[in-house]
Design a protein around this motif. Structure first.
Motif, short mmCIF file in Angstrom:
data_model
loop_
_atom_site.label_atom_id
_atom_site.label_comp_id
_atom_site.label_asym_id
_atom_site.label_seq_id
_atom_site.Cartn_x
_atom_site.Cartn_y
_atom_site.Cartn_z
N VAL A 157 0.86 -1.18 0.00
CA VAL A 157 0.00 0.00 0.00
C VAL A 157 0.90 1.23 0.00
CG1 VAL A 157 -1.75 1.32 1.24
CG2 VAL A 157 -1.91 -1.18 1.13
N GLU A 158 1.04 1.82 -1.17
CA GLU A 158 1.86 3.01 -1.35
C GLU A 158 0.96 4.15 -1.83
OE1 GLU A 158 4.57 1.69 -4.28
OE2 GLU A 158 5.84 0.59 -2.87
N HIS A 159 1.43 5.36 -1.65
CA HIS A 159 0.62 6.50 -2.08
C HIS A 159 1.53 7.65 -2.46
CE1 HIS A 159 1.61 8.31 1.78
NE2 HIS A 159 1.10 9.46 1.33
N GLU A 160 0.97 8.61 -3.17
CA GLU A 160 1.62 9.89 -3.41
C GLU A 160 0.55 10.97 -3.42
OE1 GLU A 160 3.75 9.60 -7.04
OE2 GLU A 160 1.98 9.54 -8.30
N ARG A 161 0.94 12.15 -2.96
CA ARG A 161 -0.02 13.23 -2.78
C ARG A 161 0.70 14.56 -2.96
NH1 ARG A 161 -4.72 14.42 1.01
NH2 ARG A 161 -4.38 16.52 1.79
N TYR A 162 0.07 15.45 -3.73
CA TYR A 162 0.60 16.79 -3.95
C TYR A 162 -0.49 17.80 -3.63
CZ TYR A 162 3.69 13.96 -6.92
OH TYR A 162 4.54 13.00 -7.39
N GLU A 163 -0.10 18.90 -3.01
CA GLU A 163 -1.08 19.93 -2.68
C GLU A 163 -0.46 21.31 -2.88
OE1 GLU A 163 -4.30 21.15 0.83
OE2 GLU A 163 -3.02 19.37 1.05
N VAL A 164 -1.20 22.17 -3.55
CA VAL A 164 -0.80 23.56 -3.77
C VAL A 164 -1.91 24.43 -3.21
CG1 VAL A 164 -0.17 25.32 -5.45
CG2 VAL A 164 0.45 22.93 -5.86
N ALA A 165 -1.58 25.31 -2.25
CA ALA A 165 -2.60 26.12 -1.57
C ALA A 165 -2.14 27.58 -1.53
CB ALA A 165 -2.86 25.59 -0.17
N PRO A 166 -2.45 28.37 -2.57
CA PRO A 166 -2.09 29.78 -2.57
C PRO A 166 -3.22 30.65 -1.99
CG PRO A 166 -2.85 29.16 -4.74
CD PRO A 166 -2.94 27.92 -3.88
N VAL A 167 -2.84 31.74 -1.34
CA VAL A 167 -3.79 32.73 -0.82
C VAL A 167 -3.27 34.11 -1.19
CG1 VAL A 167 -5.08 33.56 1.18
CG2 VAL A 167 -4.23 31.20 1.15
N LEU A 168 -4.15 34.96 -1.68
CA LEU A 168 -3.79 36.33 -2.02
C LEU A 168 -4.80 37.27 -1.36
CD1 LEU A 168 -1.77 37.98 -3.73
CD2 LEU A 168 -3.49 37.99 -5.55
N SER A 169 -4.31 38.19 -0.53
CA SER A 169 -5.17 39.13 0.19
C SER A 169 -4.89 40.56 -0.29
CB SER A 169 -4.94 39.05 1.70
OG SER A 169 -5.36 37.81 2.20
N TRP A 170 -5.96 41.30 -0.48
CA TRP A 170 -5.84 42.69 -0.95
C TRP A 170 -6.66 43.59 -0.05
CZ3 TRP A 170 -9.08 45.13 -5.35
CH2 TRP A 170 -8.63 46.45 -5.58
N GLN A 171 -5.98 44.47 0.68
CA GLN A 171 -6.65 45.48 1.48
C GLN A 171 -6.98 46.63 0.54
OE1 GLN A 171 -6.58 44.93 5.28
NE2 GLN A 171 -8.47 46.06 4.89
N ALA A 172 -8.10 46.49 -0.16
CA ALA A 172 -8.45 47.44 -1.22
C ALA A 172 -8.59 48.86 -0.69
CB ALA A 172 -9.73 46.99 -1.92
N THR A 173 -9.25 48.98 0.46
CA THR A 173 -9.36 50.25 1.18
C THR A 173 -9.16 49.94 2.65
OG1 THR A 173 -11.74 50.17 1.63
CG2 THR A 173 -11.06 51.02 -0.53
N ASP A 174 -9.14 50.98 3.48
CA ASP A 174 -9.01 50.74 4.91
C ASP A 174 -10.17 49.92 5.45
OD1 ASP A 174 -6.68 52.17 4.90
OD2 ASP A 174 -7.59 54.03 5.65
N ALA A 175 -11.29 49.91 4.73
CA ALA A 175 -12.49 49.22 5.20
C ALA A 175 -12.79 47.93 4.45
CB ALA A 175 -13.71 50.14 5.10
N THR A 176 -12.03 47.62 3.40
CA THR A 176 -12.39 46.49 2.53
C THR A 176 -11.22 45.55 2.34
OG1 THR A 176 -13.93 47.91 1.32
CG2 THR A 176 -13.31 45.83 0.29
N LEU A 177 -11.44 44.29 2.66
CA LEU A 177 -10.45 43.25 2.45
C LEU A 177 -11.03 42.22 1.50
CD1 LEU A 177 -7.73 41.88 3.26
CD2 LEU A 177 -9.04 40.65 5.01
N ILE A 178 -10.27 41.88 0.47
CA ILE A 178 -10.67 40.87 -0.51
C ILE A 178 -9.62 39.77 -0.49
CG2 ILE A 178 -11.15 40.39 -2.94
CD1 ILE A 178 -11.96 43.32 -3.23
N THR A 179 -10.07 38.51 -0.41
CA THR A 179 -9.16 37.37 -0.32
C THR A 179 -9.53 36.34 -1.37
OG1 THR A 179 -8.90 37.70 2.06
CG2 THR A 179 -8.24 35.57 1.17
#
Length: 708
Positions: free
Chosen positions: A226-248
């Motif tokens: 019983v062998e296995h292989e696994r790959y994972e890519v997990a990117p996150v990008l956050s933009w503080q568009a204004t002082d009041a607005t965060l987009i992720t």
């Protein structure tokens, strides 16, 4: 099987001489909109926890609420706890939440099924969005910031779910300063693993920031072939568009190749039991599934003013599980020859989920309110085809104790599964947390949900069906501070979950409905360094499927099960050196109404008693400075493996002890050496129908992380 290049695991080592030094940073952020700003030591409800003991959470109420004031039992497993365990899997985090047990893992494919408060569930959430649609691989532990287990129904805020509880994983988010961590882990059972976690700002003013986690692992296991292989890519990008607005924007892409390993069989006519390492399910491409999963989240949070915040987002899931496998047909008369079937499956799914929430904090008539209201729309699509070879006990035989693998594949002669399922839901909810006095607080909420469930069965003679229904799931909780350190609470709530299948007279079934009652105490002992939570609960689930008394080839939604019990959970940073995390759960879960099973039949996979305790001591001074030593104890009582009219087996109780150690050479390099199941205890960790999956034997794990 395709192998990972050995050089990948050595890549972190090669990078060590090239690294520079960066200033040490604090990962805490004080507000929901400040992932990119690192100030002070205040804890964010979705950010890092200093040590083990979390103070705040947003999972249980969808608002920033102190755990002390939440009228529900909640456990938070922090990033530091996962690091101390050298955890690689989500399930290792759930093991640390008191009373949470392991369920069916779909033959090692990573399906997250778990037990809590007497019920088995596979519903869970990622940053508040539903995740377990289709047969997805669970997210890797390296991508997680914290795991929050909610005991009792969570349907008011999250929709369809089981009444025992659920959990929400909070992923790592971008930080305001550059930081990169390279890591690698190895075990004597053959696991090889490499990780990269890098984060920092993109622009000069820090309004745009990133985080990227890369994971690759593969190798052998304690199970033969019983062998296995696994790959994972997990990117996150956050933009503080204004002082009041965060987009992720966040993505998680997983590619996994592994055999379908059903573990051991437990038929009544069996005369022998296979060892925990024996694999009777073939090897190579005859038994190899490819599980590919992609998830994408686009989230936003906008502060309208000092009192009101608008938040929400969209999630898209896409996945498939394809390939060959071998499963059991039954055991022959000699009790040791196992009949098997070779099969091919192609399962594909997509899920779209849209959420929009409005949160406000205000006063009326001298009462403080934290109000949240929201809407959610989900569209789930699933289609599958499974072809199998003959299903007799004489077909494709193998000795289950000493199997000879590599037999020619039998022909695929039948198609028992060929279907297409869609489930669409529309929901709206409102919840208000009211501070009647400084000590007395009330929480009330209700969710209205409409679902339309369609199932097309393309198998000859198979039944298709459609079902639509409305669900109302209220929630009420109260908490009272006897002292600033001691709070009492009580709650009542409901849950619902659509049933699947067709009735004898056509059409679908009424959904399962759960009712739960809970009273508890939350005590901040030792000047707040130790959190002690206790709860007594009583839960009933109705409309459980049971055999139709007119025609046992069909079901009726007429069953009922009940669970009740007592829990105590402790979390503490007792001193700057000593931290603990543990729990005890007594659970009495049984059938109260069924057309086949006797009243009082215990529910599958549920122990009456379960204990876990993680205990770690880290030296900060003297010649042992940087050394950490710990032990992780887990006891699980006897459990029913399967209980039907024609099959019955029991899994024995077990105790497993892990020894943990790490050494922080300096602020950059951390080494770990752990021994899991140090006494080499043999046990079964979970079951599904006639299969039970053995727990790992004594396993030595070593590794390192290097941060710069």
């Amino acid at each position: 099987m395709r192998r990972l290049a050995p050089a990948f695991y050595l890549l972190p080592l090669c990078a060590l001489p090239l690294t520079g030094h960066a200033q040490e940073q604090t990962e805490d952020s004080p507000q929901a909109l400040s992932e990119l700003t690192i100030v002070g030591a205040a804890e964010s409800p979705t950010g890092p926890v200093q040590g083990y003991k979390a103070e705040r959470s947003s999972s249980a109420t969808r608002t920033d609420t102190p755990l002390h004031e939440t009228p529900q039992s909640v456990s938070v497993v922090s990033r530091e706890a996962l690091d101390d365990l050298s955890a690689t899997r989500l399930q290792q985090a759930l093991d640390q939440a008191g009373g949470v047990g392991r369920g069916n893992n779909f033959g090692g494919q990573g399906l997250t099924s778990y037990t809590v408060r007497g019920f088995t569930s596979s519903e869970y959430f990622r940053n508040g969005f539903p995740m377990n649609r289709g047969y997805p691989s669970a997210p890797d532990a390296a991508t997680l910031e914290r795991v929050e287990v909610l005991r009792g129904p969570a349907a008011t805020l999250y929709g369809r779910s089981d009444p025992g509880g659920t959990f929400n994983v909070v992923t790592k988010q971008p930080l305001g300063e550059r930081k990169t961590t390279l890591g690698s882990q190895f075990t004597d059972q053959g696991l090889r693993r490499g990780t990269l976690d890098t984060t920092g700002p993109v622009d000069e003013d820090g309004r745009l920031a990133y985080r990227l986690n890369l994971i690759a692992e593969g190798g052998d296991s304690f199970r033969d072939d019983v062998e296995h292989e696994r790959y994972e890519v997990a990117p996150v990008l956050s933009w503080q568009a204004t002082d009041a607005t965060l987009i992720t924007f966040e993505a998680d892409i997983i590619r996994s190749n592994a055999p379908l390993d059903r573990g051991r069989t437990n038929y009544l006519t069996q005369r022998a039991e296979a060892s925990r390492s024996t694999n009777a399910w073939e090897k190579g491409t005859t038994n190899l599934l490819h599980n590919d999963n992609e998830s994408y989240q686009l989230r936003f949070e906008h502060q309208l003013n000092d009192a009101w915040t608008l938040a929400g987002g969209f999630q898209y899931l896409d996945g498939s599980l394809k390939g060959n496998a071998v499963e059991a047909n039954g055991v022959q008369a000699d009790g040791v020859t196992l009949g098997r079937n070779f099969n091919y499956r192609k399962l594909e799914w997509t899920d779209r989920d849209l959420q929009l929430n409005l949160t406000g904090r205000f006063d009326t008539f001298g009462l403080g309110h934290t109000l949240i209201t929201g809407i959610e729309v989900e569209d789930y699509d699933y289609q599958s085809i499974i072809q199998r070879s003959p299903g007799s006990v004489s077909a494709y035989p193998v000795n289950l104790v000493d199997p000879v693998l590599g037999q020619p594949r039998p022909a695929l002669t039948r198609t028992p599964t060929h279907d297409h399922e869609t489930l669409k839901t529309w929901a709206a909810f409102v919840q208000d947390q009211i501070a009647l006095t400084e000590r007395f607080k009330v929480l009330g909420g209700v969710r209205l949900e409409r679902f339309e469930h369609d199932y097309d069965n393309f198998v000859t003679g198979g039944q298709s069906w459609s079902n639509a229904d409305n669900a109302v799931t209220p929630r009420l909780g109260v908490s009272y501070d006897l002292t600033p350190e001691l709070a009492l609470y009580a709650s009542a709530s409901k849950s619902f979950k659509p049933n699947t299948g067709a009735a004898r007279l056509g059409g679908g079934f009424d959904p399962e409905e759960g009712k739960a009652y809970e009273v508890g105490m939350k005590w901040a002992a030792l000047d707040g360094r130790l959190s002690v939570d206790t709860a007594i609960f009583h839960t009933v689930k109705e409309n459980v499927l049971t055999l139709d008394p007119v025609d046992p080839n069909f079901n009726v939604a007429a069953g009922e099960v009940r669970s009740r019990g007592f829990e105590v959970n402790v979390t503490g940073d007792l001193t700057p050196n000593w931290r603990i995390l543990g729990g005890y759960a007594f659970t009495d879960a049984e059938v109260t109404k069924d057309n086949t099973l006797a009243r009082g039949t215990r529910l599958t996979n549920i122990p009456r008693n379960a204990v876990n305790l993680l205990n770690v001591y880290e030296f900060h001074d003297g010649v042992l400075r940087g050394l950490g030593l710990g032990a992780n104890l887990k006891y699980v009582g006897e459990r029913e493996g399967q209980k039907t009219a024609v099959s019955d087996y029991t899994m024995d109780s077990y105790t497993v002890t892990d020894l943990l150690s790490f050494y922080k050479v300096d602020e950059h390099l951390r080494l770990n050496l752990d021994v899991r199941n140090v006494f080499n205890k043999g046990y079964d960790e979970s079951s599904w129908n006639a299969y039970s999956y053995p727990g790992e034997p004594r396993t030595v794990q070593a590794g390192f992380t290097y941060t710069f």
